[in-house]
Design a protein around this motif. Sequence first.
Motif, PDB file in Angstrom:
ATOM      1  N   LEU A 275     -24.567 -29.135  22.024  1.00 48.31           N
ATOM      2  CA  LEU A 275     -23.659 -28.242  21.319  1.00 48.31           C
ATOM      3  C   LEU A 275     -22.223 -28.489  21.743  1.00 48.31           C
ATOM      4  CD1 LEU A 275     -25.761 -24.977  21.340  1.00 48.31           C
ATOM      5  CD2 LEU A 275     -24.983 -26.206  19.318  1.00 48.31           C
ATOM      6  N   ILE A 276     -22.016 -28.739  23.023  1.00 42.67           N
ATOM      7  CA  ILE A 276     -20.660 -29.008  23.501  1.00 42.67           C
ATOM      8  C   ILE A 276     -20.111 -30.257  22.842  1.00 42.67           C
ATOM      9  CG2 ILE A 276     -19.285 -29.693  25.509  1.00 42.67           C
ATOM     10  CD1 ILE A 276     -21.116 -27.872  27.193  1.00 42.67           C
TER      11      ILE A 276
ATOM     12  N   LEU B 295     -29.743 -28.932  25.275  1.00 41.08           N
ATOM     13  CA  LEU B 295     -29.264 -28.330  24.031  1.00 41.08           C
ATOM     14  C   LEU B 295     -27.830 -27.858  24.187  1.00 41.08           C
ATOM     15  CD1 LEU B 295     -29.785 -27.434  21.166  1.00 41.08           C
ATOM     16  CD2 LEU B 295     -30.805 -25.321  22.052  1.00 41.08           C
ATOM     17  N   THR B 296     -27.533 -27.292  25.348  1.00 40.41           N
ATOM     18  CA  THR B 296     -26.178 -26.834  25.607  1.00 40.41           C
ATOM     19  C   THR B 296     -25.205 -28.004  25.548  1.00 40.41           C
ATOM     20  OG1 THR B 296     -27.027 -25.086  27.031  1.00 40.41           O
ATOM     21  CG2 THR B 296     -24.681 -25.652  27.259  1.00 40.41           C
TER      22      THR B 296
ATOM     23  N   LEU C 157     -17.127 -21.822  22.147  1.00 36.76           N
ATOM     24  CA  LEU C 157     -16.696 -22.905  21.277  1.00 36.76           C
ATOM     25  C   LEU C 157     -16.292 -22.398  19.910  1.00 36.76           C
ATOM     26  CD1 LEU C 157     -19.318 -25.598  22.280  1.00 36.76           C
ATOM     27  CD2 LEU C 157     -16.901 -25.542  22.855  1.00 36.76           C
TER      28      LEU C 157
ATOM     29  N   SER D 155     -14.868 -31.513  18.983  1.00 40.75           N
ATOM     30  CA  SER D 155     -13.745 -31.779  18.100  1.00 40.75           C
ATOM     31  C   SER D 155     -13.189 -30.517  17.490  1.00 40.75           C
ATOM     32  CB  SER D 155     -14.178 -32.724  16.982  1.00 40.75           C
ATOM     33  OG  SER D 155     -15.170 -32.102  16.184  1.00 40.75           O
ATOM     34  N   SER D 156     -13.849 -29.398  17.746  1.00 41.62           N
ATOM     35  CA  SER D 156     -13.401 -28.150  17.155  1.00 41.62           C
ATOM     36  C   SER D 156     -12.376 -27.426  17.999  1.00 41.62           C
ATOM     37  CB  SER D 156     -14.593 -27.210  16.952  1.00 41.62           C
ATOM     38  OG  SER D 156     -15.581 -27.828  16.170  1.00 41.62           O
ATOM     39  N   ILE D 157     -12.089 -27.981  19.200  1.00 39.88           N
ATOM     40  CA  ILE D 157     -11.155 -27.283  20.068  1.00 39.88           C
ATOM     41  C   ILE D 157      -9.811 -27.271  19.390  1.00 39.88           C
ATOM     42  CG2 ILE D 157     -10.039 -27.252  22.323  1.00 39.88           C
ATOM     43  CD1 ILE D 157     -13.023 -26.708  22.382  1.00 39.88           C
ATOM     44  N   SER D 158      -9.344 -26.110  19.078  1.00 39.52           N
ATOM     45  CA  SER D 158      -8.118 -25.982  18.325  1.00 39.52           C
ATOM     46  C   SER D 158      -6.910 -26.161  19.209  1.00 39.52           C
ATOM     47  CB  SER D 158      -8.082 -24.619  17.654  1.00 39.52           C
ATOM     48  OG  SER D 158      -6.812 -24.395  17.086  1.00 39.52           O
TER      49      SER D 158
ATOM     50  N   PRO E 280      -4.691 -27.208  12.765  1.00 41.29           N
ATOM     51  CA  PRO E 280      -4.605 -28.660  12.973  1.00 41.29           C
ATOM     52  C   PRO E 280      -5.304 -29.411  11.860  1.00 41.29           C
ATOM     53  CG  PRO E 280      -5.177 -27.580  15.029  1.00 41.29           C
ATOM     54  CD  PRO E 280      -5.221 -26.526  13.967  1.00 41.29           C
TER      55      PRO E 280
ATOM     56  N   LYS F  43     -21.359 -25.856  11.504  1.00 43.17           N
ATOM     57  CA  LYS F  43     -20.152 -25.167  11.945  1.00 43.17           C
ATOM     58  C   LYS F  43     -19.856 -24.001  11.008  1.00 43.17           C
ATOM     59  CE  LYS F  43     -16.545 -27.690  13.036  1.00 43.17           C
ATOM     60  NZ  LYS F  43     -15.275 -28.451  12.927  1.00 43.17           N
TER      61      LYS F  43
ATOM     62  N   GLU G 213      -8.862 -30.410  12.002  1.00 43.02           N
ATOM     63  CA  GLU G 213      -9.890 -29.381  11.928  1.00 43.02           C
ATOM     64  C   GLU G 213     -10.243 -28.994  10.502  1.00 43.02           C
ATOM     65  OE1 GLU G 213     -11.372 -28.259  14.655  1.00 43.02           O
ATOM     66  OE2 GLU G 213     -10.115 -29.619  15.821  1.00 43.02           O
TER      67      GLU G 213
ATOM     68  N   LEU H 144     -21.147 -31.543  20.011  1.00 44.10           N
ATOM     69  CA  LEU H 144     -21.025 -31.302  18.577  1.00 44.10           C
ATOM     70  C   LEU H 144     -19.735 -30.593  18.236  1.00 44.10           C
ATOM     71  CD1 LEU H 144     -22.348 -31.253  15.721  1.00 44.10           C
ATOM     72  CD2 LEU H 144     -23.378 -29.073  16.363  1.00 44.10           C
ATOM     73  N   PHE H 145     -19.350 -29.639  19.062  1.00 46.67           N
ATOM     74  CA  PHE H 145     -18.178 -28.826  18.743  1.00 46.67           C
ATOM     75  C   PHE H 145     -16.926 -29.263  19.504  1.00 46.67           C
ATOM     76  CE2 PHE H 145     -19.753 -25.757  15.852  1.00 46.67           C
ATOM     77  CZ  PHE H 145     -21.099 -25.629  16.133  1.00 46.67           C
TER      78      PHE H 145
ATOM     79  N   ASN I 212     -12.803 -21.211  19.405  1.00 47.21           N
ATOM     80  CA  ASN I 212     -11.838 -22.232  19.027  1.00 47.21           C
ATOM     81  C   ASN I 212     -12.079 -22.702  17.612  1.00 47.21           C
ATOM     82  OD1 ASN I 212     -10.399 -22.426  21.499  1.00 47.21           O
ATOM     83  ND2 ASN I 212     -12.146 -23.450  22.390  1.00 47.21           N
ATOM     84  N   THR I 213     -13.336 -22.843  17.231  1.00 41.56           N
ATOM     85  CA  THR I 213     -13.657 -23.296  15.890  1.00 41.56           C
ATOM     86  C   THR I 213     -13.100 -22.353  14.850  1.00 41.56           C
ATOM     87  OG1 THR I 213     -15.688 -24.252  16.717  1.00 41.56           O
ATOM     88  CG2 THR I 213     -15.535 -23.936  14.348  1.00 41.56           C
TER      89      THR I 213
ATOM     90  N   ILE J 290     -26.735 -20.681  26.240  1.00 38.55           N
ATOM     91  CA  ILE J 290     -26.422 -21.275  24.944  1.00 38.55           C
ATOM     92  C   ILE J 290     -25.575 -20.311  24.122  1.00 38.55           C
ATOM     93  CG2 ILE J 290     -27.382 -22.106  22.767  1.00 38.55           C
ATOM     94  CD1 ILE J 290     -29.820 -23.047  24.392  1.00 38.55           C
TER      95      ILE J 290
END
Lengths: 266, 110
Positions: free
Chosen positions: B10-11, B6-7, A12, B16-19, A63, A212, A66, B13-14, A15-16, A5
Amino acid sequence: MNILIKIVILVLLANTSDALAGSRSTNKLFLDPEEVVKFSKDVEKYAASKGARAFIISRLGTPKSELPKGIHFTHTAVAVYSTIQLSGGKSVQGYAIHNLYQDGEDSKFSSILVDYPVDFFWGALELKAGIIIPTPELQQLLVENIVSSKHLDLHNPNYSLLSNPFNNQFQNCTEYILDVINASIYQTTDKQQLKANTQAHFKAKRIKRSLKLLLGRILKDDLTAKDHGRKIYTTTFTTIGEYLQNNNLSNDFIVLDKDGTVTDLM
Amino acid sequence: MKSIKLTFALIVLFSSSISLANSGASENISAASKYSVLSVSHGIKASGQVVSGVVAVPLIIVGQVGSVSLEAGETLMKNAIGSEELVITELTITADPAPQRVMQNTVDEK
């Protein structure tokens, strides 16, 4: 916490964190350089066509998908019509842009740096400019503020991505511009007085707390909520535009696109 | 199993955060400066229009800062700043990097 985790969160958030990118001067190019050059010149010519001696300029470095709701730009500065001496000795007229940029070595700190429109838009993800042209009287005061270097007295080098405009604990690029504007209006560099005036008259943008944001604060040195109360408020290009508009201190509050489309925000 | 769920959450959830920040036309220039990129760009190079700005002095038409009386200041401001179009150079001006970066680039290139 399970190691798997932890690894996923770190990957992640790598990228965030770009989504919460602050104010940096960068050599990283995402767009065609010739398009950046052309657009930069179009922005200058737009402001020049309005006779702007000083104007507020904004770019998009993240972006749009974001960005938190209601935030359209990620870096704001003030552009001043200037005589620019070139390296060959020749002088020309154009806009010089006065920015608060995060330091490359340590993003928790910032400096005031001057660059030019092509530098300003070099790292943009989209060729779109936010432009606020103050009234002539306020333009004059802004120019005087910068000529006298009083804008440097307003700089707080302690940087936070979501700095609270109602106190002096941290400062980001947009709060800095607001401080320069208010210092010009109120003819003072007394930071306590300026913050009192800001509290009384400026409506900031509320940023809702999220998972986030919480995780970003754990891993990003330049993101903190120490200077906020229960609610997070920050300065944005739009809130500055609305502030000047509501006080009858701006003539133009627009977005200029790369195809020349002007969207009026007033 | 709980960790995997849970993993996965989280994937999602985030996700949309991939920039898109790393999908640009040109990756980190590293040692090559912005000036170099501009100089080798076909269209810009052909026009010979890329220059470095050394110092910029704001243009202020009114008299010395702080020396203008209120009445005179109002008149001068109206004459000095209006809506008349300003002249802009066609040159592409860019700021040189900070000295530390320039020196570091010089060392890296060697």
